[in-house]
Scaffold this motif. Structure first.
Motif, PDB file in Angstrom:
ATOM      1  N   THR A 338       0.835  -1.195   0.000  1.00  0.00           N
ATOM      2  CA  THR A 338       0.000   0.000   0.000  1.00  0.00           C
ATOM      3  C   THR A 338       0.875   1.252   0.000  1.00  0.00           C
ATOM      4  O   THR A 338       1.977   1.262   0.546  1.00  0.00           O
ATOM      5  CB  THR A 338      -0.907   0.022   1.248  1.00  0.00           C
ATOM      6  OG1 THR A 338      -1.710  -1.147   1.274  1.00  0.00           O
ATOM      7  CG2 THR A 338      -1.822   1.240   1.268  1.00  0.00           C
ATOM      8  N   ALA A 339       0.360   2.314  -0.623  1.00  0.00           N
ATOM      9  CA  ALA A 339       0.998   3.631  -0.557  1.00  0.00           C
ATOM     10  C   ALA A 339      -0.113   4.664  -0.333  1.00  0.00           C
ATOM     11  O   ALA A 339      -1.220   4.524  -0.845  1.00  0.00           O
ATOM     12  CB  ALA A 339       1.784   3.936  -1.812  1.00  0.00           C
ATOM     13  N   VAL A 340       0.202   5.716   0.437  1.00  0.00           N
ATOM     14  CA  VAL A 340      -0.763   6.765   0.764  1.00  0.00           C
ATOM     15  C   VAL A 340      -0.169   8.117   0.419  1.00  0.00           C
ATOM     16  O   VAL A 340       1.006   8.394   0.726  1.00  0.00           O
ATOM     17  CB  VAL A 340      -1.145   6.724   2.268  1.00  0.00           C
ATOM     18  CG1 VAL A 340      -2.184   7.801   2.600  1.00  0.00           C
ATOM     19  CG2 VAL A 340      -1.680   5.349   2.639  1.00  0.00           C
ATOM     20  N   SER A 341      -0.963   8.960  -0.187  1.00  0.00           N
ATOM     21  CA  SER A 341      -0.492  10.292  -0.594  1.00  0.00           C
ATOM     22  C   SER A 341      -0.566  11.270   0.555  1.00  0.00           C
ATOM     23  O   SER A 341      -1.232  10.998   1.577  1.00  0.00           O
ATOM     24  CB  SER A 341      -1.367  10.817  -1.753  1.00  0.00           C
ATOM     25  OG  SER A 341      -2.635  11.242  -1.246  1.00  0.00           O
ATOM     26  N   PRO A 342       0.091  12.436   0.448  1.00  0.00           N
ATOM     27  CA  PRO A 342      -0.121  13.501   1.425  1.00  0.00           C
ATOM     28  C   PRO A 342      -1.577  13.981   1.365  1.00  0.00           C
ATOM     29  O   PRO A 342      -2.323  13.689   0.424  1.00  0.00           O
ATOM     30  CB  PRO A 342       0.849  14.597   0.969  1.00  0.00           C
ATOM     31  CG  PRO A 342       1.877  13.873   0.166  1.00  0.00           C
ATOM     32  CD  PRO A 342       1.150  12.774  -0.530  1.00  0.00           C
ATOM     33  N   ALA A 343      -1.975  14.737   2.360  1.00  0.00           N
ATOM     34  CA  ALA A 343      -3.366  15.215   2.443  1.00  0.00           C
ATOM     35  C   ALA A 343      -3.667  16.210   1.331  1.00  0.00           C
ATOM     36  O   ALA A 343      -2.802  16.963   0.872  1.00  0.00           O
ATOM     37  CB  ALA A 343      -3.616  15.842   3.807  1.00  0.00           C
ATOM     38  N   PHE A 344      -4.922  16.208   0.871  1.00  0.00           N
ATOM     39  CA  PHE A 344      -5.418  17.217  -0.047  1.00  0.00           C
ATOM     40  C   PHE A 344      -6.828  17.582   0.400  1.00  0.00           C
ATOM     41  O   PHE A 344      -7.434  16.908   1.230  1.00  0.00           O
ATOM     42  CB  PHE A 344      -5.397  16.705  -1.501  1.00  0.00           C
ATOM     43  CG  PHE A 344      -6.261  15.513  -1.750  1.00  0.00           C
ATOM     44  CD1 PHE A 344      -7.590  15.663  -2.145  1.00  0.00           C
ATOM     45  CD2 PHE A 344      -5.758  14.216  -1.586  1.00  0.00           C
ATOM     46  CE1 PHE A 344      -8.402  14.549  -2.379  1.00  0.00           C
ATOM     47  CE2 PHE A 344      -6.566  13.105  -1.812  1.00  0.00           C
ATOM     48  CZ  PHE A 344      -7.878  13.269  -2.219  1.00  0.00           C
ATOM     49  N   SER A 345      -7.354  18.670  -0.130  1.00  0.00           N
ATOM     50  CA  SER A 345      -8.647  19.159   0.336  1.00  0.00           C
ATOM     51  C   SER A 345      -9.698  19.065  -0.770  1.00  0.00           C
ATOM     52  O   SER A 345      -9.387  19.151  -1.951  1.00  0.00           O
ATOM     53  CB  SER A 345      -8.533  20.611   0.828  1.00  0.00           C
ATOM     54  OG  SER A 345      -8.128  21.461  -0.223  1.00  0.00           O
ATOM     55  N   VAL A 346     -10.943  18.922  -0.341  1.00  0.00           N
ATOM     56  CA  VAL A 346     -12.096  18.909  -1.231  1.00  0.00           C
ATOM     57  C   VAL A 346     -13.130  19.852  -0.626  1.00  0.00           C
ATOM     58  O   VAL A 346     -13.449  19.769   0.565  1.00  0.00           O
ATOM     59  CB  VAL A 346     -12.691  17.495  -1.375  1.00  0.00           C
ATOM     60  CG1 VAL A 346     -13.942  17.545  -2.230  1.00  0.00           C
ATOM     61  CG2 VAL A 346     -11.670  16.541  -1.977  1.00  0.00           C
ATOM     62  N   GLY A 347     -13.624  20.770  -1.448  1.00  0.00           N
ATOM     63  CA  GLY A 347     -14.644  21.667  -0.904  1.00  0.00           C
ATOM     64  C   GLY A 347     -14.817  22.925  -1.713  1.00  0.00           C
ATOM     65  O   GLY A 347     -14.189  23.158  -2.702  1.00  0.00           O
TER      66      GLY A 347
END
Length: 347
Positions: A338-347
């Motif tokens: 598994t790999a996870v990206s840095p945080a991003f925003s939705v809105g």
């Protein structure tokens, strides 16, 4: 002229006997048959019967016999031996409500005849306890994303024959709910919303198992799974055989970043799998957590195989419809890498 008291007593009476009768034109005679015509006849009924009428229409009285279970005791109608099943003449809804059940409580039951006999609650428990060792769990096959509930899944073995996400609604499960999950698919089973993972990865790899429990305790309501750890062999049940070490890596080449509109579509992502032989499929997803896997996935498309044998995968994602902070996820279909990206925003 003699009075009636001076007359001799009559002998056997017959219908032709005559007697005087005073009418308006004087004293006349009438036969006994004529006098009694149309009057109540003599009532003759067999012993043990009642007086009534069973024929249709008006008419004279007829004998009525007693049905099964009733007897004539002198001048009283009483219950006979075949009606010993009556509960003092009461139906169930007329009985008083019972209190707390005890081992010595008794209830009526039928044991092969029409008469009721009594049995104690202690005897019923003895019977049930003897059956428990041979009671078998239900086996329920799951093929799509499933919300666990007590009616369909409690005390059952859940066989996941396809990769999927399991979620939990405690209100539909209740404290004491438990089930075993067998992942017999070719991909991973993700423990989604409502399931608390104790440690390790929240995905159940293929060909492994997990035990889930729902409890109410001082901390609140909880649906718990220990999680996939190296010490448990992916079972989350304390197994002693660790899984083989994986040297594969997934690396995002293009990942969600910055900010996106609610529900925005066509967001391209891709990642490299090293070595390319580590998995036959890769999937992408979005989660509100960097540690809890997404509840839904988008299958990756194999773009190419690079000269060093690594495989390059891509997909297009749709952003969530609820504003917030999110993370991009990519994993092999078996959940092993598994790999996870840095945080991003939705809105």
């Amino acid at each position: 002229m003699p009075t009636i008291a001076n007359l001799p007593a009559a002998q056997a009476i017959s219908p032709t006997d005559t007697m005087p009768i005073d009418q308006g034109n004087g004293t006349n005679r009438v036969t006994l048959a004529t006098l009694l015509a149309g009057q109540q006849p003599a009532i003759v009924t067999p012993t043990g019967t009642l007086l009534g009428r069973i024929s249709a229409g008006a008419g004279g009285p007829e004998p009525v016999t007693l049905g099964s279970g009733l007897v004539m005791a002198g001048s009283t109608i009483a219950l006979g031996g075949s009606l010993t099943g009556l509960l003092n003449g009461q139906t169930v809804e007329e009985l008083q409500a019972a209190g707390i059940i005890h081992d010595t409580d008794r209830f009526p039951l039928d044991q092969g005849g029409t008469a009721l006999v009594q049995q104690s609650m202690a005897a019923v428990w003895t019977y049930i306890a003897a059956k428990l060792p041979i009671a078998q769990k239900r086996v329920v096959e799951l093929t799509t994303n499933t919300v666990l509930d007590a009616t369909a899944h409690n005390a059952a073995i859940l066989v996941c024959s396809q990769p999927m996400t399991l979620t939990a609604n405690f209100a539909n499960m209740g404290s004491g709910f438990a089930c075993d999950v067998l992942n017999l698919s070719t991909g991973s089973v993700t423990m989604g919303t409502g399931i608390t993972v104790g440690s390790g990865d929240g995905t159940l790899p293929a060909q492994t198992s997990a035990h889930l429990s729902a409890v109410t305790y001082s901390g609140g309501n909880l649906v718990f799974w220990a999680g996939t750890t190296a010490a448990s062999g992916g079972s989350g049940d304390g197994g002693s055989t660790p899984p083989p070490a994986s040297t594969a890596t997934l690396t995002f080449a293009a990942m969600p970043s910055g900010s996106y509109a609610l529900g925005q579509t066509g967001v391209g992502v891709n990642a490299t799998l090293d070595p390319g032989t580590a998995a036959t499929a890769v999937q992408f997803g979005i989660s509100g957590s960097a540690t809890t896997a997404p509840t839904s996935w988008t299958a990756g498309l194999l773009v190419n195989t690079q000269s060093n044998g690594d495989t390059f995968w891509g997909a297009y994602l749709t952003m969530p419809a609820v504003a917030g902070t999110y993370y991009g996820w990519v994993e092999t279909a078996d959940g092993a890498t598994t790999a996870v990206s840095p945080a991003f925003s939705v809105g």
